[in-house]
Structure formats: C-alpha cells, structure tokens
Write a protein that holds these residues in place. Structure first.
Motif, PDB file in Angstrom:
ATOM      1  N   GLY A  28       0.845  -1.189  -0.119  1.00 35.03           N
ATOM      2  CA  GLY A  28       0.178  -0.114  -0.031  1.00 35.03           C
ATOM      3  C   GLY A  28       0.920   1.212   0.052  1.00 35.03           C
ATOM      4  O   GLY A  28       0.594   2.352  -0.775  1.00 35.03           O
ATOM      5  N   ALA A 153     -14.263  -7.741   0.278  1.00 35.20           N
ATOM      6  CA  ALA A 153     -14.696  -8.111  -1.108  1.00 35.20           C
ATOM      7  C   ALA A 153     -15.892  -8.359  -1.419  1.00 35.20           C
ATOM      8  O   ALA A 153     -16.596  -7.500  -2.462  1.00 35.20           O
ATOM      9  CB  ALA A 153     -13.598  -9.323  -1.728  1.00 35.20           C
ATOM     10  N   ALA A 316      -4.101  -5.076   5.546  1.00 37.14           N
ATOM     11  CA  ALA A 316      -5.280  -5.076   4.435  1.00 37.14           C
ATOM     12  C   ALA A 316      -5.804  -3.791   4.109  1.00 37.14           C
ATOM     13  O   ALA A 316      -5.706  -3.250   3.152  1.00 37.14           O
ATOM     14  CB  ALA A 316      -6.244  -6.178   4.633  1.00 37.14           C
ATOM     15  N   ILE A 320      -5.107  -2.011   0.646  1.00 37.14           N
ATOM     16  CA  ILE A 320      -6.277  -1.605  -0.175  1.00 37.14           C
ATOM     17  C   ILE A 320      -6.384  -0.081  -0.364  1.00 37.14           C
ATOM     18  O   ILE A 320      -6.756   0.438  -1.480  1.00 37.14           O
ATOM     19  CB  ILE A 320      -7.745  -2.049   0.486  1.00 37.14           C
ATOM     20  CG1 ILE A 320      -7.679  -3.606   0.294  1.00 37.14           C
ATOM     21  CG2 ILE A 320      -8.916  -1.250  -0.118  1.00 37.14           C
ATOM     22  CD1 ILE A 320      -8.999  -4.081   1.115  1.00 37.14           C
ATOM     23  N   ALA A 324      -6.026   0.706  -4.440  1.00 40.84           N
ATOM     24  CA  ALA A 324      -7.166   1.197  -4.962  1.00 40.84           C
ATOM     25  C   ALA A 324      -7.312   2.420  -5.140  1.00 40.84           C
ATOM     26  O   ALA A 324      -7.787   2.957  -6.167  1.00 40.84           O
ATOM     27  CB  ALA A 324      -8.465   0.815  -3.935  1.00 40.84           C
ATOM     28  N   SER A 361      -5.260  -9.570  -9.502  1.00 41.03           N
ATOM     29  CA  SER A 361      -5.176 -10.407  -8.306  1.00 41.03           C
ATOM     30  C   SER A 361      -3.612 -11.036  -7.897  1.00 41.03           C
ATOM     31  O   SER A 361      -2.949 -10.865  -6.742  1.00 41.03           O
ATOM     32  CB  SER A 361      -6.007 -11.307  -7.976  1.00 41.03           C
ATOM     33  OG  SER A 361      -5.904 -12.233  -6.656  1.00 41.03           O
ATOM     34  N   SER A 366      -4.749  -9.195  -2.851  1.00 35.89           N
ATOM     35  CA  SER A 366      -5.981  -8.932  -2.113  1.00 35.89           C
ATOM     36  C   SER A 366      -6.958  -8.826  -3.122  1.00 35.89           C
ATOM     37  O   SER A 366      -7.339  -8.412  -3.945  1.00 35.89           O
ATOM     38  CB  SER A 366      -5.751  -7.492  -1.688  1.00 35.89           C
ATOM     39  OG  SER A 366      -6.929  -6.972  -1.062  1.00 35.89           O
ATOM     40  N   GLY A 368     -10.248  -7.918  -1.861  1.00 38.80           N
ATOM     41  CA  GLY A 368     -11.038  -6.852  -1.593  1.00 38.80           C
ATOM     42  C   GLY A 368     -10.323  -5.500  -2.496  1.00 38.80           C
ATOM     43  O   GLY A 368     -11.234  -4.853  -2.968  1.00 38.80           O
ATOM     44  N   ALA A 369      -9.001  -5.499  -2.597  1.00 40.23           N
ATOM     45  CA  ALA A 369      -8.448  -4.279  -3.432  1.00 40.23           C
ATOM     46  C   ALA A 369      -8.701  -4.679  -4.943  1.00 40.23           C
ATOM     47  O   ALA A 369      -9.143  -3.665  -5.744  1.00 40.23           O
ATOM     48  CB  ALA A 369      -6.741  -4.680  -3.237  1.00 40.23           C
ATOM     49  N   VAL A 372     -12.555  -3.362  -5.502  1.00 37.53           N
ATOM     50  CA  VAL A 372     -12.501  -2.156  -5.218  1.00 37.53           C
ATOM     51  C   VAL A 372     -11.904  -1.318  -6.222  1.00 37.53           C
ATOM     52  O   VAL A 372     -12.524  -0.083  -6.958  1.00 37.53           O
ATOM     53  CB  VAL A 372     -11.719  -1.497  -3.977  1.00 37.53           C
ATOM     54  CG1 VAL A 372     -11.709   0.252  -3.756  1.00 37.53           C
ATOM     55  CG2 VAL A 372     -12.616  -1.986  -2.399  1.00 37.53           C
ATOM     56  N   SER A 373     -10.687  -1.578  -7.002  1.00 38.46           N
ATOM     57  CA  SER A 373     -10.189  -0.941  -7.789  1.00 38.46           C
ATOM     58  C   SER A 373     -10.732  -1.347  -9.487  1.00 38.46           C
ATOM     59  O   SER A 373     -10.647  -0.480 -10.186  1.00 38.46           O
ATOM     60  CB  SER A 373      -8.701  -1.344  -7.900  1.00 38.46           C
ATOM     61  OG  SER A 373      -8.294  -2.593  -7.937  1.00 38.46           O
TER      62      SER A 373
END
Length: 453
Positions: A28, A153, A316, A320, A324, A361, A366, A368-369, A372-373
C-alpha cells in the motif's frame, strides 16, 4: 492508447510489482509513490480513496481480533481439530472445509495458522501425504473471502454494484459464491486425493527418515489445541460474534422485496427500507459486538492489537487504501479511452473480465483491492451486474505466485517436506488446487448467476 497512457500504466504496474516484492504494508505504501508520480508528475486528477471499504475492514477485524483475544478463536480451532481427528482418512476433504468456513466466519484467511500444523500432524499420523490436504486447505482459506458476509470483497461488491444500478444484497451474493466455491473446493480436493506418491513409496521422504534427527523432527512432535482449556468467556465471545453475523445478514434480508420489471417478470431487488446502508450497518454491529466482548467476556484490547487477525486486517487496510486509490486515479482519468479499447471485447465476451480480475489479483494479493479498484471500471464498460457476480471467484489469483503468507506458512508447517514452492517457482503445491478451484468456482458461479439474476 497513447505513449503517455502506456508510461503511466507501467508506473502503476511497477508500483504494484515493487510493493509485492516487499509485501505487507509496503504494497500500500509503495502504491503511494506511484500515486504521487501520477498526480504531481503527470497532473492527473486524484481518484477517490475507498473509505467505505476501509471502515468496514477496521470494524470487522476489530471485532474478530477482540474475539481472538478472548480465546474464542481457540475454541473454533478446537472444534475443527476434533472433527479432523475423528475422521483422519477424510482429511483431504475435511481440512479445506474447515479452513474455508473459518474464513467465512471471521472474514480473513489469516485465522488458519493455528489449524495448518494440526492438519499436517493428522496427515502424517495417518500416513497420508501432507501436501494433499495442506495445499488445498491453504487455497480454501483464501477462497472463503468471497463467501464471508463481513469480508471487504463481498461488501465492496455489494456497495459498488448498488451504486451502479445492480440491486443486490449480501445474502444474494453469498447464495451464488458459497455453493460455487464449495463445488470448486471439492473438485480441487478430489484432484488432490491421490496427488503425489504415498509416503511409504516416496524415495525422498524415506531417505529423510533414515536420518534420526529428521525422523524425530517429523514424527517426534504433535501439534494440537485440544489441551487448551476454553473458559465460558471465550465461548460467550463466539456466541456474540455469531449473533452479530446473523443480525447483519438479517438486516440484508429486510432490504429485499419483489417487484415487476419492464418485461412483466417478478424479480427480487434490494432497496434500503428505512435502515442505513449495509456498509454502515456492518460497522455499527461489528463495533457493538466488539464492545460487548470487552465488557462481558473480559477480552483485553491490548491482546487483540497484538493478535494475528487484527494485525493482518490493518495490513489489508493500508494495502487496499494505496492500491485502490492508485488504480482509481489511473482508470478514472482514462475512462473514455478504456471504453474505446475494450468495448468490443466486453460486449462480445463480457465474461472475459474474469481474466482481468485474476491477473490483477496475481499482482496485488488482495481480493478486496481487486473488487474496489476494478469493479467500477467493469461497470463503466457496460458489463452487466449478473455477469460480474458470476465471475466474482476469479478475484482470487495470488496463489499463482506463491508469496502469500498463508502459502509460505503452510510450506513451513509441513514437516514432511512434501508441500513445496518448487525449483521453478510456479511448480508449487498450490498451483493445481488453486487453478482447479478458481476455474470451477467461476464457471459454477457464472451459471448460478445467469440462472437466478
């Protein structure tokens, strides 16, 4: 695609690659360097940081971390261990189910570190090659993220989808992702059931046993949590946590109602029936549950902060946040160009976005990332919501390069040495079960989504 766009994309990919080499918080933080170059060096307009998802992660991991501090996680691990030791001959199938449902409950795959040595120990005692259950169990611990009601996610998928006109709730997502991922996991477990040589026929393993020191290392220790005493406070914390999950899902169900579409068909849609949005509900319920555990279960906040669940969750958050924001900055500034380049492909083969999700990925580690992205871009390209729901399992691709903590830890936990990274990096123990699981899960999820939505 102009030279400037290509250079800026290389900056984005370079930041992700360098960050993945350092891992942890660096992913990040180094994304921030790429963001700074795009904004200050190329004068791009900064994108929007994913604050809603970050707040949800903070609330969820705080609650799960408090439960771990109370001893509740030890009780869940004990329950899983009792099941595995009762049926050791079925461990290749039961181990991934245990790691999967632990992740579904807690919302993070980092809860499996205590269970993985137990899986290896049971396999060794039964004479089963540990690579068989360990490889698929590590994959299962990450697959469960797209099946958890409090995972970033899932919540991000629901939030972004609702903002883009696809009315869907968490239960509706889980109704697709859970059965699809379970089918994928069982396919991977079936393929792993006879994987590799049996221990008594493996020349490398047998050669190690001839060394008394290695023999003692492999068979001299026994990993277990059954000797831990679980008090009533730990059990109460688990009950509070489970009640919070039920309440969250219950709120999601209250937002479902039937209506008639333009074709006269009765369909179920999601609307907010006087309650706050689900991202706020999750935060409120999770924080309340954490407070109740502190007050009534004697859970120590300092112990929670030092625990693996809370620490991995905060990592995380940073990942993210940086990833993101960097991706949104790039894609938001070139949305028209992206539409022009990809419109024909996604119009003809909308499911091909699954390959994009998977490749991203692999880079950013991630799920979730990835959501989101990349999900806003997918909606902007005109890909229908049901298609995106169907390819949701494809956001797990970071098993491909075995640098994720759960995979590395699994290799270290396997005292037999059968779970390996491989001489050529990609020939590792997680590749086969990972590919089978993700491909199968995505196909099944796509079919289910097309059937119901």
């Amino acid at each position: 695609m102009t030279i400037t766009m290509i250079v800026q994309l290389l900056i984005v990919l370079g930041a992700l690659w360098v960050g993945s080499r350092y891992g942890s918080l660096a992913l990040g933080a180094i994304s921030g360097i790429g963001l700074a170059i795009l904004v200050f060096g190329f004068s791009l307009k900064p994108g929007t940081p994913p604050t809603d998802v970050i707040y949800i992660i903070i609330a969820a991991v705080t609650c799960a971390g408090i439960m771990q501090a109370s001893g509740g996680m030890d009780w869940l691990i004990q329950i899983a261990e009792k099941l595995l030791r009762k049926h050791p001959d079925r461990i290749t199938f039961l181990a991934p189910l245990c790691t999967f449902f632990l992740t579904v409950l807690v919302g993070t795959g980092h809860v499996v570190y205590t269970l993985m040595p137990i899986i290896c120990d049971i396999a060794l005692k039964k004479g089963i090659r540990p690579e068989r259950p360990c490889g698929v169990a590590s994959v299962a611990s990450q697959v469960g993220i797209t099946c958890s009601p409090i995972a970033a996610a899932v919540v991000a998928f629901v939030t972004i989808s609702n903002e883009n006109g696809f009315d869907i709730t968490i239960p509706q997502v889980l109704a697709v992702s859970i059965p699809a991922c379970l089918v994928g996991l069982m396919a991977a477990a079936t393929a792993s059931f006879r994987r590799g040589l049996d221990l008594d026929k493996d020349p490398k393993f047998q050669a190690r046993l001839k060394d008394p020191i290695q023999y003692e290392y492999i068979y001299g220790n026994s990993a277990t949590t059954l000797d831990k005493k679980i008090d009533k406070n730990a059990k109460m914390a688990v009950y509070i946590f489970l009640a919070a999950l039920v309440i969250i899902v219950g709120f999601a169900f209250t937002q479902l109602f039937e209506t008639t579409n333009a074709e006269g068909e009765v369909v179920t849609v999601a609307k907010y029936m006087g309650f706050p949005k689900m991202n706020l509900i999750i935060q409120i319920i999770m924080l309340t549950a954490a407070a109740l555990m502190i007050i009534f279960c004697k859970a120590l906040p300092k112990k929670a902060v030092a625990g693996a669940v809370w620490q991995s969750g905060m990592v995380a958050v940073v990942a993210i946040f940086g990833i993101a924001w960097l991706a949104d900055t790039y894609f938001a500034n070139y949305m028209d160009e992206m539409k022009l380049m990809l419109a024909d492909t996604v119009k003809e083969y909308p499911w091909s976005i699954a390959f994009v999700f998977f490749l991203v990925s692999v880079l950013i580690n991630s799920q979730g990332a990835v959501v989101v992205s990349m999900l806003p871009l997918a909606y902007t390209l005109g890909i229908p919501g049901p298609v995106l729901l169907g390819v949701l399992p494809s956001v797990y691709g970071y098993f491909f390069i075995p640098n994720y903590p759960s995979d590395i830890a699994t290799v270290n936990f396997d005292r037999s040495g059968t779970t390996v990274i491989g001489k050529y990096l990609l020939n590792h123990s997680f590749m086969m079960p990972g590919l089978i699981c993700v491909i199968t899960s995505t196909i099944v999820a796509y079919l289910l989504s097309m059937l119901f939505y």
